[in-house]
Design an enzyme around this catalytic site. Sequence first.
Site, PDB file in Angstrom:
ATOM      1  N   CYS A 185      38.854 -76.440  15.352  1.00 37.81           N
ATOM      2  CA  CYS A 185      39.060 -75.142  14.726  1.00 37.81           C
ATOM      3  C   CYS A 185      38.842 -75.265  13.221  1.00 37.81           C
ATOM      4  CB  CYS A 185      40.472 -74.642  15.024  1.00 37.81           C
ATOM      5  SG  CYS A 185      40.908 -73.140  14.132  1.00 37.81           S
ATOM      6  N   ASP A 192      38.983 -78.356  20.051  1.00 38.82           N
ATOM      7  CA  ASP A 192      38.443 -77.445  21.056  1.00 38.82           C
ATOM      8  C   ASP A 192      37.617 -78.277  22.028  1.00 38.82           C
ATOM      9  OD1 ASP A 192      39.476 -75.072  19.883  1.00 38.82           O
ATOM     10  OD2 ASP A 192      37.829 -75.076  18.435  1.00 38.82           O
TER      11      ASP A 192
END
Length: 278
Positions: A185, A192
Amino acid sequence: MTLDHSPLGKTATYTERYDASLLFPLARQPAREALGINADAGVPLPFFGTDIWNAYELSWLNSRGKPQIALATFYVSADSPFIVESKSFKLYLGSFAQTVCDSAEALRDILRRDISAVCGASVSVQLTLAADFARLRLEELEGLSLDRLDLDTDVYQPEPSLLSAALTEAPVAETLYSNLLKSNCPVTGQPDWGSVQIHYAGPQIDHAGLLRYLISYRQHTGFHEQCVERIFIDILRMCQPVKLAVYARYTRRGGLDINPFRTNFNLPLPDNLRTARQ
């Protein structure tokens, strides 16, 4: 407004009463300009596609006060000028928890109206009610696994020069996938995790180089949609396929998963089936 004004990475107050103002739009264009895509100048996008969002934490009250639950799927066109910042999306969905809706159809209409308004384009919304949960199934991405390759690598920021293709040889058509995609992120630094499928026709892409390239996102910061578009553009420029489609399925965070799909040729939208990690 900029990302600094979003709730991402900040302490948030959770409300259980419907509040559409919680939704925070993010413009797609700045990240695309960084890739050399200047659609505002009238140049058409080199791809089209859809972002498929799945929401697993959706609940509301019926007219008698009894809680209802459903899974929601949102189909957002890649042509939309905005995406929704994911934490604001979570807060918005959470605001239905103590909100009365007369029916699931009425709720779906509210969701479609609000998300379409924020994205600046019509968004399709589907609800899967609890009675249909048993029909849902898992499915892994199809194709030849790049993860089968035993190789060394030490590059963990996107490096297009890792990509190559047999430009002077006969073209091929292949579907490849990897479960080793990871990015972070851009605000919180949280990981992620994702899987990516690449379907192409054209000069044969070097598999080892492609896997090293996908692994190189491991310390990269970028939103899901931006990562997929960057992968698409880098492969298109470095390997020169005639046809190219890139599809990623990311694991959920905050009750949401985001699954961007980009292609430059007519291809059916992928089935929205969860992978084992989702």
